[in-house]
Design a protein around this motif. Structure first.
Motif, PDB file in Angstrom:
ATOM      1  N   THR A   1       8.060   1.031   7.162  1.00 39.58           N
ATOM      2  CA  THR A   1       8.355  -0.358   6.802  1.00 39.58           C
ATOM      3  C   THR A   1       7.092  -1.192   6.957  1.00 39.58           C
ATOM      4  N   GLY A   2       7.152  -2.426   6.448  1.00 39.43           N
ATOM      5  CA  GLY A   2       6.040  -3.352   6.618  1.00 39.43           C
ATOM      6  C   GLY A   2       6.353  -4.363   7.709  1.00 39.43           C
ATOM      7  N   VAL A   3       5.364  -4.685   8.533  1.00 40.21           N
ATOM      8  CA  VAL A   3       5.528  -5.733   9.547  1.00 40.21           C
ATOM      9  C   VAL A   3       4.496  -6.825   9.269  1.00 40.21           C
ATOM     10  N   PRO A   4       4.832  -8.083   9.562  1.00 38.89           N
ATOM     11  CA  PRO A   4       3.887  -9.175   9.304  1.00 38.89           C
ATOM     12  C   PRO A   4       2.558  -8.945  10.026  1.00 38.89           C
ATOM     13  N   ASP A   5       1.462  -9.227   9.299  1.00 36.22           N
ATOM     14  CA  ASP A   5       0.121  -9.064   9.873  1.00 36.22           C
ATOM     15  C   ASP A   5      -0.730 -10.250   9.414  1.00 36.22           C
ATOM     16  N   PRO A   6      -1.363 -10.954  10.344  1.00 33.55           N
ATOM     17  CA  PRO A   6      -2.103 -12.181   9.964  1.00 33.55           C
ATOM     18  C   PRO A   6      -3.271 -11.927   9.025  1.00 33.55           C
ATOM     19  N   ASP A   7      -3.852 -10.757   9.082  1.00 34.75           N
ATOM     20  CA  ASP A   7      -5.017 -10.455   8.250  1.00 34.75           C
ATOM     21  C   ASP A   7      -4.655  -9.743   6.945  1.00 34.75           C
ATOM     22  N   ARG A   8      -3.654  -8.856   7.003  1.00 36.61           N
ATOM     23  CA  ARG A   8      -3.337  -8.017   5.844  1.00 36.61           C
ATOM     24  C   ARG A   8      -2.100  -8.498   5.080  1.00 36.61           C
ATOM     25  N   GLY A   9      -1.408  -9.468   5.596  1.00 37.89           N
ATOM     26  CA  GLY A   9      -0.126  -9.859   5.005  1.00 37.89           C
ATOM     27  C   GLY A   9       0.978  -9.028   5.614  1.00 37.89           C
ATOM     28  N   GLN A  10       0.879  -7.711   5.408  1.00 41.09           N
ATOM     29  CA  GLN A  10       1.777  -6.763   6.057  1.00 41.09           C
ATOM     30  C   GLN A  10       0.966  -5.564   6.526  1.00 41.09           C
ATOM     31  N   ALA A  11       1.387  -4.983   7.631  1.00 41.65           N
ATOM     32  CA  ALA A  11       0.802  -3.735   8.106  1.00 41.65           C
ATOM     33  C   ALA A  11       1.853  -2.641   7.981  1.00 41.65           C
ATOM     34  N   VAL A  12       1.402  -1.416   7.750  1.00 43.29           N
ATOM     35  CA  VAL A  12       2.312  -0.283   7.616  1.00 43.29           C
ATOM     36  C   VAL A  12       2.741   0.186   9.007  1.00 43.29           C
ATOM     37  N   LYS A  13       4.060   0.266   9.185  1.00 39.95           N
ATOM     38  CA  LYS A  13       4.612   0.742  10.452  1.00 39.95           C
ATOM     39  C   LYS A  13       5.490   1.959  10.188  1.00 39.95           C
ATOM     40  N   ALA A  14       5.394   2.979  11.039  1.00 38.14           N
ATOM     41  CA  ALA A  14       6.237   4.163  10.920  1.00 38.14           C
ATOM     42  C   ALA A  14       7.125   4.292  12.149  1.00 38.14           C
TER      43      ALA A  14
ATOM     44  N   LEU B   1      -1.394  11.698  14.123  1.00 37.24           N
ATOM     45  CA  LEU B   1      -0.522  11.442  12.972  1.00 37.24           C
ATOM     46  C   LEU B   1      -1.191  10.506  11.966  1.00 37.24           C
ATOM     47  N   GLN B   2      -1.904   9.507  12.468  1.00 38.88           N
ATOM     48  CA  GLN B   2      -2.617   8.589  11.572  1.00 38.88           C
ATOM     49  C   GLN B   2      -3.680   9.340  10.762  1.00 38.88           C
ATOM     50  N   ASN B   3      -4.434  10.188  11.421  1.00 38.24           N
ATOM     51  CA  ASN B   3      -5.461  10.968  10.726  1.00 38.24           C
ATOM     52  C   ASN B   3      -4.846  11.949   9.735  1.00 38.24           C
ATOM     53  N   HIS B   4      -3.684  12.478  10.105  1.00 31.85           N
ATOM     54  CA  HIS B   4      -2.987  13.408   9.218  1.00 31.85           C
ATOM     55  C   HIS B   4      -2.600  12.711   7.916  1.00 31.85           C
ATOM     56  N   VAL B   5      -2.055  11.499   8.028  1.00 35.30           N
ATOM     57  CA  VAL B   5      -1.665  10.747   6.825  1.00 35.30           C
ATOM     58  C   VAL B   5      -2.889  10.445   5.967  1.00 35.30           C
ATOM     59  N   LYS B   6      -4.014  10.099   6.603  1.00 28.92           N
ATOM     60  CA  LYS B   6      -5.244   9.795   5.847  1.00 28.92           C
ATOM     61  C   LYS B   6      -5.707  10.997   5.033  1.00 28.92           C
ATOM     62  N   LYS B   7      -5.464  12.198   5.542  1.00 28.51           N
ATOM     63  CA  LYS B   7      -5.881  13.408   4.834  1.00 28.51           C
ATOM     64  C   LYS B   7      -4.928  13.760   3.698  1.00 28.51           C
ATOM     65  N   VAL B   8      -3.630  13.494   3.916  1.00 32.51           N
ATOM     66  CA  VAL B   8      -2.612  13.909   2.946  1.00 32.51           C
ATOM     67  C   VAL B   8      -2.493  12.939   1.779  1.00 32.51           C
ATOM     68  N   THR B   9      -2.669  11.637   2.060  1.00 33.97           N
ATOM     69  CA  THR B   9      -2.545  10.629   1.005  1.00 33.97           C
ATOM     70  C   THR B   9      -3.723   9.662   1.102  1.00 33.97           C
ATOM     71  N   ALA B  10      -3.705   8.611   0.287  1.00 32.38           N
ATOM     72  CA  ALA B  10      -4.812   7.652   0.301  1.00 32.38           C
ATOM     73  C   ALA B  10      -4.976   7.051   1.702  1.00 32.38           C
ATOM     74  N   PRO B  11      -6.195   7.015   2.238  1.00 31.34           N
ATOM     75  CA  PRO B  11      -6.408   6.574   3.626  1.00 31.34           C
ATOM     76  C   PRO B  11      -5.855   5.185   3.939  1.00 31.34           C
ATOM     77  N   TYR B  12      -5.854   4.262   2.956  1.00 36.48           N
ATOM     78  CA  TYR B  12      -5.398   2.900   3.259  1.00 36.48           C
ATOM     79  C   TYR B  12      -3.898   2.836   3.539  1.00 36.48           C
ATOM     80  N   LYS B  13      -3.176   3.934   3.267  1.00 34.85           N
ATOM     81  CA  LYS B  13      -1.728   3.928   3.450  1.00 34.85           C
ATOM     82  C   LYS B  13      -1.298   4.328   4.868  1.00 34.85           C
ATOM     83  N   TYR B  14      -2.261   4.701   5.704  1.00 32.77           N
ATOM     84  CA  TYR B  14      -1.852   5.233   7.012  1.00 32.77           C
ATOM     85  C   TYR B  14      -1.146   4.170   7.851  1.00 32.77           C
ATOM     86  N   PRO B  15      -0.182   4.593   8.687  1.00 35.89           N
ATOM     87  CA  PRO B  15       0.555   3.623   9.521  1.00 35.89           C
ATOM     88  C   PRO B  15      -0.303   3.127  10.688  1.00 35.89           C
ATOM     89  N   ARG B  16      -0.528   1.823  10.722  1.00 27.81           N
ATOM     90  CA  ARG B  16      -1.308   1.252  11.814  1.00 27.81           C
ATOM     91  C   ARG B  16      -0.476   1.125  13.080  1.00 27.81           C
TER      92      ARG B  16
END
Length: 546
Positions: free
Chosen positions: A473-486, A504-519
């Motif tokens: 899901t997305g959570v409010p983030d002051p800099d990004r608008g929304q941050a990715v949360k898992a 897990l974050q590094n795993h997501v960066k390898k499997v899909t586009a790096p900007y999609k990883y859950p912060r």
């Protein structure tokens, strides 16, 4: 009736397919009774109960039993336009009931056994349901609900030998009725209301999705082409009868294609090894299940089972991960063909046997469905650009599209306007015309100018051995608008830690586009779900906002 085409390509299929519905079509009379009259011994169903007892049923059986039940229900006061709730697990009686209600012109309301008394009360009162035909396992729940349900006046219990109190015995009223129920001169047909499904919405109360008597004919696409059923094939769709998917995979299209419906009426927890044994023992030829089931199956020793009869596999309901697809191809020597539709529709988009499957793609639009991807200004989206899946409904509506949301004109108008039915689902199309599902519009995350679909991140996460399930899901983030949360549930042997989060974050960066990883990664014991098993991302968002 429809003659199955044998196209060599998708383009040939689009050019040659057409669907002509017979005048005044009623599936119970025009398919089941007609088949029984011509060949009463033709096999319709193989049923295996929870004790592994196998029984076979013919079209002659279903024709007579549904006629008996139609007459019995009529004598109890059920008639045209009346609504009847059906909670029967995967009992054979479900098919008899649906056919009997079709003959009466009454509306079946298939419902899952997981409903609470409060759920049943809401549904019965909202829809003014008159009858309930249920399994003995939910008797107490229905009795508790009935205290607040003034319209519910006819109660029939499957599994009861003698009538008790307000309950009629299913077997008794059927046995005592006439085997003949003649087709009325004004029998319900065509665009008359036939069936109601309560959609398991992930927000708010469920909607009443109304389908008409032409709806079964729309499933020719499902049975003949997507499931690739040939006459005599034994098809298993794993779905419970409480959901629309059961009519997709255990009823209309399979019989219209000449197939035999295979029903495994298991109760309790799903056991993948037991499913494989059932498929092997009974020589199932065609199989359909959600991706979650395939994820469990590939963890088993598939070589330990004789699956040589299995010739065609399909999936729908959520996204199929590349790793599951590739493992299935490697172990079984056949692909899994994906499809897409909704409770409101029949099959809209699919990968067919004459197409090359792309792992993760739901395929291409079905003939007869004018599918467009539209942006926020109702402009068509070029390849690579995401848009809402919209269905053209003017000048004609596709066969299988729902009539309306019953008793909710505002909701119906909000999704049917401008010449389209707007599904509320997002997708993008590649250069080859294949569609790639992204999720519900409300679920998309907008982060730093990127639009991120939760399925993509969830699919990446569950390829890690530590992750059993994930909801993004997305959570409010002051800099990004929304941050990715898992929100993640962990496999046995794994514990939450900062180190695991980084892994897990590094795993997501390898499997899909790096900007999609859950912060943000939140470790939870279980995810909130609807009773049909869909993740309630809206509930997770609401908790975060609170």
């Amino acid at each position: 009736m429809h003659t199955k085409l044998r196209p060599s390509s998708y383009e040939e299929f689009q050019a040659s397919f057409s669907l002509t519905i017979p005048d005044k079509y009623n599936f119970a009379f025009d398919m089941v009774d007609a088949t029984a009259a011509a060949d009463p011994a033709r096999l319709a169903m193989v049923h295996v109960d929870d004790a592994d007892v196998r029984r076979e049923y013919t079209f002659g059986y279903f024709s007579e039993q549904s006629s008996r039940l139609a007459g019995a229900l009529q004598s109890l006061g059920i008639g045209r336009g009346d609504k009847v709730m059906i909670i029967l697990h995967r009992r054979v009686e479900f098919w008899t009931v649906m056919l009997a209600l079709h003959k009466l012109g009454a509306l079946g309301v298939p419902s899952p056994a997981l409903l609470t008394a409060k759920d049943i009360t809401y549904r019965v009162n909202f829809a003014s349901i008159k009858g309930a035909i249920v399994d003995e396992s939910v008797r107490a729940t229905v009795e508790a609900a009935k205290l607040d349900c003034p319209t519910l006046t006819v109660q029939v219990l499957a599994g009861l030998e003698q009538p008790e109190g307000d309950w009629h015995s299913f077997s008794r009223i059927v046995d005592d009725a006439s085997p003949v129920f003649s087709r009325p001169a004004d029998a319900a047909c065509g665009e008359d209301p036939a069936t109601i499904f309560f959609s398991s919405g992930t927000t708010g109360h469920p909607k009443m999705v109304l389908h008409n008597f032409n709806y079964p004919f729309g499933h020719i696409m499902t049975g003949s082409y997507w499931h690739d059923i040939e006459p005599g094939n034994l098809h298993l769709t794993l779905a419970d009868t409480g959901w629309a998917k059961s009519t997709w995979g255990k009823f209309y299209g399979q019989w219209l294609a000449g197939g035999v419906v295979f029903v495994w009426d298991f109760r309790g927890k799903f056991e993948p090894a037991r499913l494989l044994q059932v498929i092997a023992d009974h020589k199932v030829t065609n199989f359909c299940a959600p991706p979650t089931v395939y994820r469990f199956l590939i963890r088993e020793d598939l070589d330990a089972y004789d699956l040589s009869a299995l010739r065609h596999c399909t999936t729908a309901g959520e996204l199929l991960n590349d790793s599951v697809f590739e493992t299935w191809v490697e172990k079984m020597g056949m692909p899994i063909y994906e499809g897409y539709g909704q409770t409101e529709t029949t099959l809209q988009i699919a990968t067919f046997p004459f197409m090359k499957p792309k792992a993760g793609s739901i395929g291409k639009p079905c003939p007869g469905w004018d599918i467009r991807l539209l942006d926020e200004n109702d402009e068509p989206c070029p390849p690579g650009v995401e848009g809402e899946i919209c269905i053209g409904i003017e000048p004609t509506r596709p066969v299988g599209l729902f009539s309306c949301y019953l008793q909710d004109e505002a909701k119906t108008a909000s999704v049917m306007n401008g010449g389209y039915y707007r599904t509320g689902d997002k997708a993008w199309m590649d250069e080859d015309g294949y569609f790639w599902f992204l999720g519900r519009i409300d679920d998309l995350i907008k982060s730093s100018g990127y639009r991120i679909g939760p399925f993509e991140v969830e699919s990446a996460l569950i390829t890690h051995p530590a992750v059993v399930e994930a909801a993004v899901t997305g959570v409010p983030d002051p800099d990004r608008g929304q941050a990715v949360k898992a929100s993640v549930t962990l496999a046995a042997g794994y514990e939450p830690s900062p180190e695991l989060t980084k892994e897990l974050q590094n795993h997501v960066k390898k499997v899909t586009a790096p900007y999609k990883y859950p912060r943000i990664i939140d470790y939870v014991k279980e995810l909130p779900k609807t009773i049909s098993g869909k993740i309630k991302r809206a509930e997770i968002r609401a908790r975060d906002e609170a």
